[in-house]
Enzyme design. Structure first.
Site, mmCIF file in Angstrom:
data_model
loop_
_atom_site.group_PDB
_atom_site.id
_atom_site.type_symbol
_atom_site.label_atom_id
_atom_site.label_comp_id
_atom_site.label_asym_id
_atom_site.label_seq_id
_atom_site.Cartn_x
_atom_site.Cartn_y
_atom_site.Cartn_z
ATOM 1 N N SER A 1 35.880 -54.342 14.178
ATOM 2 C CA SER A 1 36.560 -54.090 12.915
ATOM 3 C C SER A 1 36.871 -52.598 12.763
ATOM 4 C CB SER A 1 35.706 -54.654 11.777
ATOM 5 O OG SER A 1 36.386 -54.669 10.571
ATOM 6 N N ASP B 1 42.159 -64.509 10.653
ATOM 7 C CA ASP B 1 41.535 -63.304 10.077
ATOM 8 C C ASP B 1 42.272 -62.918 8.795
ATOM 9 O OD1 ASP B 1 40.660 -60.692 9.527
ATOM 10 O OD2 ASP B 1 40.274 -60.291 11.643
ATOM 11 N N HIS C 1 37.492 -63.177 10.549
ATOM 12 C CA HIS C 1 37.154 -61.790 10.874
ATOM 13 C C HIS C 1 35.787 -61.687 11.558
ATOM 14 C CE1 HIS C 1 38.133 -57.568 10.571
ATOM 15 N NE2 HIS C 1 36.947 -57.298 10.061
#
Ligand code: MLT
Length: 205
Positions: free
Chosen positions: A105, A155, A186
């Protein structure tokens, strides 16, 4: 722990054939988060795991953002250079080769920015749920660098097209990119782990 410019954890490697890993956590994470992942995906690698220096409502990150998915690109550039400098310090202090970044991320996004701005800092990268970090990145020379990107088709933070654009730009810069789009969101899944283990097995030098 050796005093370097970032708070970090370091675990020496036990297998000289395995590349050192630079572990980069997501928003709200810290230097402890990805140590277990690192040990699992590349057993015997040295692990270098810094804590992001930006705080967003108390949550560590690697660069500032203006909103979710909207980055302060001046800060992205500054922080990518600062992190690349830290990697250099750590390499001297611990006697390491250039590491392979493993970022999740926000950590994947700063790793992508480092690849584009300071390609010499990294031997390659595994980018988990990454997006395009800079709208006008310089043309980097990524020849010889292997990059694994794993994205989630569902996501909610990263549109699939955005991830595809990043993969295309890294390929256009010469990187050997493998991009996997999983039926995932995610968060990381067991499939991410399997793909990472396989990719590191293949990069076992
Ligand atoms: C970022 O800010 O880097 C991305 O939005 C991912 C995140 O950390 O949520």
């Amino acid at each position: 722990m050796t005093e370097l410019s970032f708070i970090h954890r370091y675990e020496p490697g036990t297998d000289p054939k395995r590349p050192p890993l630079l572990l980069l956590h997501g928003t709200g994470g810290n230097e402890n988060d990805l140590l277990g992942l690192g040990r699992t995906i590349s057993a015997g690698s040295a692990l270098l795991s810094p804590r992001g220096r930006i705080l967003e409502n108390g949550m560590p990150r690697f660069f500032r953002r203006l909103a979710e998915g909207v980055f302060d690109e001046e800060d992205v550039r500054f922080r990518a250079n600062e992190l690349a400098d830290f990697v250099g310090e750590a390499r001297s202090a611990y006697g390491l080769e250039a590491p392979v970044a493993v970022g999740f991320s926000n950590g994947a996004n700063i790793a992508a920015a480092m690849l584009l701005l300071r390609p010499e800092a990294l031997a390659g990268a595994a980018l988990l749920r990454a997006m395009v970090p800079l709208s006008d990145a310089p043309q980097a020379d990524l020849a010889g660098k292997r990059v694994l990107m794993i994205s989630g088709a569902m996501d909610p933070i990263i549109p699939a097209d955005n991830a595809k654009r990043l993969a295309a730009s890294l390929s256009a810069s010469g990187a050997d990119v493998q991009h996997q789009m999983l039926p995932a969101g995610h968060n990381l899944s067991q499939t991410d782990l399997s793909l990472l283990v396989k990719w590191f097995g293949l990069s076992g030098k």
